[in-house]
Design an enzyme around this catalytic site. Sequence first.
Site, mmCIF file in Angstrom:
data_model
loop_
_atom_site.group_PDB
_atom_site.id
_atom_site.type_symbol
_atom_site.label_atom_id
_atom_site.label_comp_id
_atom_site.label_asym_id
_atom_site.label_seq_id
_atom_site.Cartn_x
_atom_site.Cartn_y
_atom_site.Cartn_z
ATOM 1 C CE LYS A 46 -2.668 2.716 3.320
ATOM 2 N NZ LYS A 46 -1.544 3.636 3.638
ATOM 3 C CG ASN A 47 2.680 2.545 3.568
ATOM 4 O OD1 ASN A 47 1.602 3.126 3.582
ATOM 5 N ND2 ASN A 47 3.176 1.951 4.646
ATOM 6 C CB CYS B 272 -5.114 6.721 10.078
ATOM 7 S SG CYS B 272 -5.670 5.221 9.231
ATOM 8 N NE ARG C 176 -1.807 11.002 9.290
ATOM 9 C CZ ARG C 176 -1.149 9.856 9.175
ATOM 10 N NH1 ARG C 176 0.076 9.858 8.741
ATOM 11 N NH2 ARG C 176 -1.718 8.715 9.512
ATOM 12 C CG ASP D 258 7.687 20.596 9.639
ATOM 13 O OD1 ASP D 258 7.059 19.514 9.665
ATOM 14 O OD2 ASP D 258 8.702 20.813 10.321
ATOM 15 C CG ASP E 286 2.173 1.750 9.414
ATOM 16 O OD1 ASP E 286 1.787 2.606 10.231
ATOM 17 O OD2 ASP E 286 2.244 1.975 8.189
ATOM 18 N NE ARG F 130 -6.855 5.071 4.486
ATOM 19 C CZ ARG F 130 -5.774 5.224 5.250
ATOM 20 N NH1 ARG F 130 -5.864 5.120 6.555
ATOM 21 N NH2 ARG F 130 -4.607 5.486 4.712
#
Length: 431
Positions: A22-23, A117, A122, A125, A308, A400
């Site tokens: 997924k990532n 999520c 998050r 910057d 994760d 997801r």
Amino acid sequence: MEKFVVNGGKPLFGEVNISGAKNAAVAIIPAVILCDEPCQIENIPNISDVSLISRILQQLGANVRRINKSSLYIDPTHIRTCNATTELVRGMRASYYLLGALLGKYGNAKVALPGGCNFGVRPIDQHLKGFEALGAETRLVDGAIIEAKCNGKPVGTHIYLDVVSVGATMNIMLAACKAEGQTIIENAAKEPHIVDLANFLNSMGADIRGAGTDVIKVRGVDYLHGVTYSIIPDQIEAGTYMCAAAATRGCITVNNVTPKHLDSITVKLREMGVKITEYDESIQVDATVKPLKRCNIKTMPHPGFPTDCQPQFTALLMSVPGTSIVNESVWDNRYQYISQFVNMGAQISVEGRLAIIEGGAPLTAAPVKATDLRAGAAMIIAALQINGTTEISNIQFIERGYENVIDKFKALGADIKKVYFTGDNEAELRA
């Protein structure tokens, strides 16, 4: 309302095939924007995040079509806007990769702040710091949209990330692919999906070196050609099923994995007494051999233990007698799910970034809800341990990031189904 219903108490046995990461997918699909020809991406997980980012590319003007359940054809040559501010964009965290891809290709990007999520701040910057170092002006519009614009093309530069950030590392790579000159990213993240993104970009003709180390060098190129590329297996999905096998004291074989990517997970399982056998592209997880032992876990950037997989391991540690301590060093609010475990009878206390687990307490079935993607997977693992029926709501979080999660668990012998409820009485419509 949709829920998962789990009748637990049985060990898992059999084989499970792991989907594409997924990532990696949610970064590689936007990365196609940089290409000057169509691409075909294979081993794509069939999950809602992939559907979302595909629809967003279509809104921008790209031709995206599914060849089969795991392959996408993407033609970015008809993209007509750098403005990605729809509700679809707000619905997923990884939409911020559109910033780097659009900025790298067109020198201009306007993207809604991401959702996804909610388990901590998050900040982006470091992303913006990188874009600004490449010559872009950035600003926040109406508190909800990020705008980045270069006077011409991005210009190569030297960037030191103040914190190790996967998203910033990947976004700066995207923005620098077609920049003038060389960009050096120091203190870069090293995750496998960063290497996968670099490999994808290099296969199109990009010049990226050092991915997987803390210094990445990107020399800009003028043209990227179309390719067919296969995404790496999902290490977190693999880790989830490995935890489930251990938690139920079962024995499963996890296929289509890169064992090296799972080192930090297998080390901890071995420490607990799980027998791990590695093959070229599969891993056998056997928790039937001897009683499991407690252990402590601290999440860290790769190659450390992945954040994760933290909720899934917490679910596993609940089943092991003794005191285990989990130290969440990456996110500041990733223990929202603990209250759901407590409702099941778990004895867990949270002190700042530490979760202290008194394992072995008897668990009972109770209605629970997924608070985020990985916590949702952890709810399934907890439910599989319990002699009784557990209902899990908020399953949109789980879908997801997990492809065919019901079918995969069923193939391992789990009694799990998806049901649709309606009204106050929650009458089941269909299974």
